[in-house]
Design an enzyme around this catalytic site. Structure first.
Site, PDB file in Angstrom:
ATOM      1  N   ASP A 170     -30.008  26.481   7.038  1.00  0.00           N
ATOM      2  CA  ASP A 170     -30.059  27.509   8.177  1.00  0.00           C
ATOM      3  C   ASP A 170     -29.029  27.694   8.922  1.00  0.00           C
ATOM      4  OD1 ASP A 170     -32.836  27.618   7.629  1.00  0.00           O
ATOM      5  OD2 ASP A 170     -33.461  26.004   8.734  1.00  0.00           O
ATOM      6  N   HIS A 197     -37.815  24.171  10.504  1.00  0.00           N
ATOM      7  CA  HIS A 197     -37.447  25.049   9.114  1.00  0.00           C
ATOM      8  C   HIS A 197     -38.290  25.493   8.391  1.00  0.00           C
ATOM      9  CE1 HIS A 197     -35.085  25.993   5.512  1.00  0.00           C
ATOM     10  NE2 HIS A 197     -36.137  25.340   4.843  1.00  0.00           N
TER      11      HIS A 197
HETATM   12  P1  NAD Z   1     -37.859  22.508  -8.689  1.00  0.00           P
HETATM   13  O1  NAD Z   1     -39.307  22.734  -9.094  1.00  0.00           O
HETATM   14  O2  NAD Z   1     -36.927  23.364  -9.406  1.00  0.00           O
HETATM   15  O3  NAD Z   1     -37.694  21.088  -8.859  1.00  0.00           O
HETATM   16  C1  NAD Z   1     -38.363  19.859  -8.155  1.00  0.00           C
HETATM   17  C2  NAD Z   1     -38.164  18.803  -9.018  1.00  0.00           C
HETATM   18  O4  NAD Z   1     -39.140  17.867  -8.537  1.00  0.00           O
HETATM   19  C3  NAD Z   1     -38.742  19.215 -10.358  1.00  0.00           C
HETATM   20  O5  NAD Z   1     -37.775  18.411 -11.191  1.00  0.00           O
HETATM   21  C4  NAD Z   1     -40.045  17.814 -10.602  1.00  0.00           C
HETATM   22  O6  NAD Z   1     -40.142  17.275 -11.543  1.00  0.00           O
HETATM   23  C5  NAD Z   1     -39.600  16.861  -9.284  1.00  0.00           C
HETATM   24  N1  NAD Z   1     -40.589  16.154  -8.839  1.00  0.00           N
HETATM   25  C6  NAD Z   1     -41.984  16.437  -8.770  1.00  0.00           C
HETATM   26  N2  NAD Z   1     -42.724  15.704  -8.446  1.00  0.00           N
HETATM   27  C7  NAD Z   1     -42.066  14.345  -8.013  1.00  0.00           C
HETATM   28  C8  NAD Z   1     -42.062  13.148  -7.931  1.00  0.00           C
HETATM   29  N3  NAD Z   1     -43.277  12.793  -7.473  1.00  0.00           N
HETATM   30  N4  NAD Z   1     -41.173  12.330  -7.843  1.00  0.00           N
HETATM   31  C9  NAD Z   1     -39.741  12.605  -8.308  1.00  0.00           C
HETATM   32  N5  NAD Z   1     -39.507  14.326  -8.580  1.00  0.00           N
HETATM   33  C10 NAD Z   1     -40.579  15.011  -8.806  1.00  0.00           C
HETATM   34  O7  NAD Z   1     -37.894  22.914  -7.192  1.00  0.00           O
HETATM   35  P2  NAD Z   1     -36.661  23.251  -6.357  1.00  0.00           P
HETATM   36  O8  NAD Z   1     -36.300  24.627  -6.352  1.00  0.00           O
HETATM   37  O9  NAD Z   1     -35.583  22.207  -6.611  1.00  0.00           O
HETATM   38  O10 NAD Z   1     -37.195  22.863  -4.713  1.00  0.00           O
HETATM   39  C11 NAD Z   1     -37.680  21.619  -4.397  1.00  0.00           C
HETATM   40  C12 NAD Z   1     -38.381  21.516  -2.861  1.00  0.00           C
HETATM   41  O11 NAD Z   1     -36.906  21.653  -1.991  1.00  0.00           O
HETATM   42  C13 NAD Z   1     -39.441  22.511  -2.879  1.00  0.00           C
HETATM   43  O12 NAD Z   1     -40.046  21.923  -1.934  1.00  0.00           O
HETATM   44  C14 NAD Z   1     -38.530  23.552  -2.100  1.00  0.00           C
HETATM   45  O13 NAD Z   1     -39.480  24.372  -1.165  1.00  0.00           O
HETATM   46  C15 NAD Z   1     -37.535  22.622  -1.191  1.00  0.00           C
HETATM   47  N6  NAD Z   1     -36.586  23.627  -0.435  1.00  0.00           N
HETATM   48  C16 NAD Z   1     -36.150  22.991   0.816  1.00  0.00           C
HETATM   49  C17 NAD Z   1     -35.294  23.553   1.347  1.00  0.00           C
HETATM   50  C18 NAD Z   1     -34.465  23.248   2.820  1.00  0.00           C
HETATM   51  O14 NAD Z   1     -33.639  24.050   3.360  1.00  0.00           O
HETATM   52  N7  NAD Z   1     -34.994  22.040   3.208  1.00  0.00           N
HETATM   53  C19 NAD Z   1     -34.427  24.899   0.937  1.00  0.00           C
HETATM   54  C20 NAD Z   1     -34.719  25.169  -0.788  1.00  0.00           C
HETATM   55  C21 NAD Z   1     -35.983  24.538  -1.181  1.00  0.00           C
HETATM   56  C1  LMR Z   2     -35.280  28.139   2.170  1.00  0.00           C
HETATM   57  O1  LMR Z   2     -35.018  28.116   3.425  1.00  0.00           O
HETATM   58  O2  LMR Z   2     -34.826  28.886   1.306  1.00  0.00           O
HETATM   59  C2  LMR Z   2     -36.220  26.920   1.515  1.00  0.00           C
HETATM   60  O3  LMR Z   2     -36.917  26.535   2.724  1.00  0.00           O
HETATM   61  C3  LMR Z   2     -37.189  27.810   0.398  1.00  0.00           C
HETATM   62  C4  LMR Z   2     -38.140  28.470   1.057  1.00  0.00           C
HETATM   63  O4  LMR Z   2     -39.337  28.503   0.458  1.00  0.00           O
HETATM   64  O5  LMR Z   2     -37.960  29.423   1.797  1.00  0.00           O
END
Ligand code: NAD
Ligand code: LMR
Length: 338
Positions: A170, A197
């Protein structure tokens, strides 16, 4: 590319003057869209000396690939059954494990899948790395941080100074979007973002940034909306292939670098992060993101939000009830868990 000057949240410089220390970082979810580029960026951070990459699938391959990068961090990958080994000796645990959003879904309510993943990883962390700094990326952060805390509490190892929800994306977006509006350099365009967030819980404090002077009326509203719903832009553009991964990896690596610089004794490392906070506790809100000074034991000092414009007071008033519900859902989830 790492380590930046005090109070600058979004700019990086190429070296640090911090004392050198052994810093092993574990990434849980290292095979995913965020996990892979985040692990690569951590491998290029000179402050990281060991990297432990864990995922339920694919982490050994990612680790073998990244381990060829000629930087000092010793990198190892771990399969599903090896979570205990992955966590052993980790001083920082970064968690991007979970399911990303698809178009049409909001990130407000805890998705049970992510809630269960985070709960289970919290249990393992409590058992195998109870002293680690834990950085939660998995969504919804407003709920997953309380979930993680409740599990640590159950195990008697919760230290509120060591648990962080990563809200740096953010901050990064605010810097980018504001600099686009004002024609400034992003590195000179730092914005403090408070609250939580997701959607309206994201409260950018543009009045505290001289660069935002003159952004008023409709352009101000549009900028705030873009910051609050920046995640939607990426989810829509990816059209079913997930949410922000690359910008998130950048933001996650930036925040991990800040935490490690604080651990290494660097002074004046201040950045917004979602932590257990006294700021709105009197309104029943246990967790809140504001500027936090990072130190050798994690949270050193939680800054208040400072003086707000009338518009920001309104944004905060809209944030707090939503945030309260999100936090309560997380806590409730653990109460109802086996
Ligand atoms: P993705 O599906 O590409 O990757 C997630 C990974 O987690 C996969 O490789 C999967 O195998 C693994 N996984 C699932 N269960 C697991 C476990 N028990 N132990 C270990 N690994 C495990 O998803 P992504 O795009 O990398 O997003 C991951 C998370 O981050 C989502 O919840 C998404 O919403 C979040 N996110 C947060 C922010 C933020 O600003 N905080 C920003 C973007 C995404
Ligand atoms: C973001 O801010 O891009 C992440 O939290 C992913 C989402 O689901 O918006």
């Amino acid at each position: 590319m790492f380590a930046r000057s005090a109070l600058k949240t979004t700019t990086l410089r190429s070296f640090s003057t911090s004392a050198r220390a052994e810093r092993k970082v574990a990434v849980l979810g290292a095979g995913g869209g965020i996990g892979q580029p985040l692990s690569l960026l951590l491998k290029t951070d000179p402050l990281v000396t060991g990297l432990s990459l864990y995922d339920i699938r694919g982490a050994p391959g990612v680790a073998a690939d990244i381990s060829h990068v000629n930087t000092p961090a010793v990198t190892k990958g771990y399969e599903q059954a090896d979570l205990a080994s992955a966590l052993a000796g980790a001083e920082v645990v970064v968690i991007p494990a979970g399911v990303p959003r698809k178009p049409g879904m909001t990130s407000k309510t805890p998705q049970n899948t992510n809630a269960s993943i985070v709960r289970d990883l919290a249990k393992a962390t409590a058992e195998h790395a109870p002293q680690a700094m834990v950085l939660i990326i998995s969504n919804p952060v407003n709920s997953t941080v309380p979930i993680f805390a409740e599990v640590l509490k159950k195990h008697g190892v919760f230290d509120p100074k060591r648990l962080f929800g990563v809200t740096t994306l953010d901050v990064v977006r605010s810097s980018t979007f504001l600099s686009e509006v004002q024609g400034t350099k992003p590195k000179d365009t730092d914005v403090t973002v408070v609250g939580g967030h997701s959607g309206v819980t994201i409260v950018p404090l543009l009045s505290q940034t001289s660069v935002a002077k003159g952004v008023q009326g409709e352009p101000y509203k549009a900028l705030v909306k873009r910051i609050q719903f920046g995640g939607d832009e990426v989810v829509q553009a990816k059209a079913g292939a997930g949410s922000a991964t690359l910008s998130m990896a950048y933001a996650g690596a930036l925040f991990a670098n800040s935490v490690i610089r604080g651990m290494n004794g660097e002074k004046g490392v201040v950045t917004p992060t979602f932590v257990k906070s006294p700021l709105y506790e009197d309104q029943g809100i246990e967790y809140f993101s504001s500027n936090v000074e990072l130190g050798t034991s994690g949270v050193e000092k939680i800054h208040s939000v400072g003086s707000l414009s009338a518009e920001e007071e309104e944004l905060l008033a809209a944030c707090l009830p939503d945030l309260k519900k999100n936090i309560a859902k997380g806590i409730e989830f653990v109460k109802n868990s086996p």
